[in-house]
Design a protein around this motif. Structure first.
Motif, mmCIF file in Angstrom:
data_model
loop_
_atom_site.group_PDB
_atom_site.id
_atom_site.type_symbol
_atom_site.label_atom_id
_atom_site.label_comp_id
_atom_site.label_asym_id
_atom_site.label_seq_id
_atom_site.Cartn_x
_atom_site.Cartn_y
_atom_site.Cartn_z
ATOM 1 N N TYR A 6 0.821 -1.216 0.000
ATOM 2 C CA TYR A 6 0.000 0.000 0.000
ATOM 3 C C TYR A 6 0.857 1.269 0.000
ATOM 4 O O TYR A 6 0.587 2.202 -0.749
ATOM 5 C CB TYR A 6 -0.954 -0.017 1.201
ATOM 6 C CG TYR A 6 -1.743 1.250 1.349
ATOM 7 C CD1 TYR A 6 -2.763 1.562 0.453
ATOM 8 C CD2 TYR A 6 -1.471 2.146 2.378
ATOM 9 C CE1 TYR A 6 -3.492 2.741 0.573
ATOM 10 C CE2 TYR A 6 -2.201 3.316 2.511
ATOM 11 C CZ TYR A 6 -3.213 3.607 1.603
ATOM 12 O OH TYR A 6 -3.927 4.776 1.723
ATOM 13 N N ARG A 11 -0.965 4.744 -1.408
ATOM 14 C CA ARG A 11 -0.910 5.745 -0.340
ATOM 15 C C ARG A 11 -0.519 7.139 -0.834
ATOM 16 O O ARG A 11 -1.155 8.127 -0.449
ATOM 17 C CB ARG A 11 0.012 5.286 0.777
ATOM 18 C CG ARG A 11 0.027 6.254 1.936
ATOM 19 C CD ARG A 11 0.963 5.824 3.029
ATOM 20 N NE ARG A 11 0.375 6.216 4.284
ATOM 21 C CZ ARG A 11 0.562 5.597 5.407
ATOM 22 N NH1 ARG A 11 1.314 4.528 5.456
ATOM 23 N NH2 ARG A 11 0.001 6.041 6.497
ATOM 24 N N SER A 32 -8.723 0.542 -3.876
ATOM 25 C CA SER A 32 -8.254 0.521 -2.488
ATOM 26 C C SER A 32 -8.899 1.637 -1.664
ATOM 27 O O SER A 32 -9.134 1.463 -0.467
ATOM 28 C CB SER A 32 -6.724 0.584 -2.414
ATOM 29 O OG SER A 32 -6.231 1.763 -2.956
ATOM 30 N N LEU A 36 -10.868 1.150 1.823
ATOM 31 C CA LEU A 36 -10.492 1.884 3.029
ATOM 32 C C LEU A 36 -11.526 2.921 3.457
ATOM 33 O O LEU A 36 -11.342 3.595 4.467
ATOM 34 C CB LEU A 36 -9.140 2.575 2.800
ATOM 35 C CG LEU A 36 -7.960 1.638 2.585
ATOM 36 C CD1 LEU A 36 -6.750 2.412 2.080
ATOM 37 C CD2 LEU A 36 -7.636 0.883 3.867
ATOM 38 N N SER A 68 -18.585 0.795 1.233
ATOM 39 C CA SER A 68 -17.283 0.373 1.763
ATOM 40 C C SER A 68 -17.429 -0.477 3.019
ATOM 41 O O SER A 68 -16.731 -1.476 3.185
ATOM 42 C CB SER A 68 -16.415 1.596 2.072
ATOM 43 O OG SER A 68 -16.091 2.280 0.887
#
Length: 126
Positions: A6, A11, A32, A36, A68
Motif C-alpha cells: 500500500y 498511499r 483501495s 479503506l 465500503s
C-alpha cells in the motif's frame, strides 16, 4: 494483480503527494480507496460529467461509506487496458463479497485526462 505494498502503490495518491500517471494506477487507487472508506478520494477522482456529481456531496459520501462498510474487497484483476491521447479504458473484475455472498462484477471503465490528471468518467458493466 499488483504486488506492491500500500505505501508504494496507493498511499501517495490517497495522501495527494502525487497523482496516478495512468488510468490503471487510478483504477487500483480507487479500488483501495473504496476498501479503506476514503470517500473524498473517490469523489475527487471522479470526472465532473459523471452522473453522481448531481448528488448532494454528503449524500454521495454516505453512499460510498455504506458500500465500503458493507463490502469485503477480495481482489482486483485488470483484464485489459487501452490508452488513447486523453482517454483510457480499463476492463477489470472486482472480486467482492457482501453479507457472505459473492458480489463480484466485471466493468469496462472510461477514464479521461483533464488538466493533466486522470479522472474516472463512466462505466459499462460486462
Amino acid at each position: 494483480k499488483s504486488q506492491k505494498k500500500y505505501n508504494e502503490c496507493c498511499r501517495p495518491y490517497h495522501e495527494k503527494t502525487m497523482h496516478p500517471s495512468h488510468a490503471v494506477a487510478l483504477m487500483r487507487s480507487r479500488y483501495s480507496a473504496y476498501a479503506l472508506g476514503l470517500a473524498e478520494y473517490i469523489i475527487e477522482t471522479t470526472h465532473p460529467d459523471h452522473a453522481y456529481m448531481n448528488l448532494k456531496p454528503w449524500e454521495w459520501r454516505e453512499k460510498i461509506l455504506h458500500f465500503s462498510q458493507e463490502t469485503e474487497f477480495l481482489d482486483l484483476e485488470i483484464l485489459a487496458f487501452e490508452e488513447q491521447e486523453e482517454k483510457a479504458y480499463v476492463t477489470f473484475t472486482a472480486s467482492l463479497a457482501q453479507q457472505g455472498k459473492d458480489a463480484s462484477y466485471t466493468e469496462k471503465s472510461l477514464f479521461e485526462l483533464r488538466d493533466g490528471v486522470w479522472l474516472y468518467k463512466e462505466a459499462e458493466f460486462l
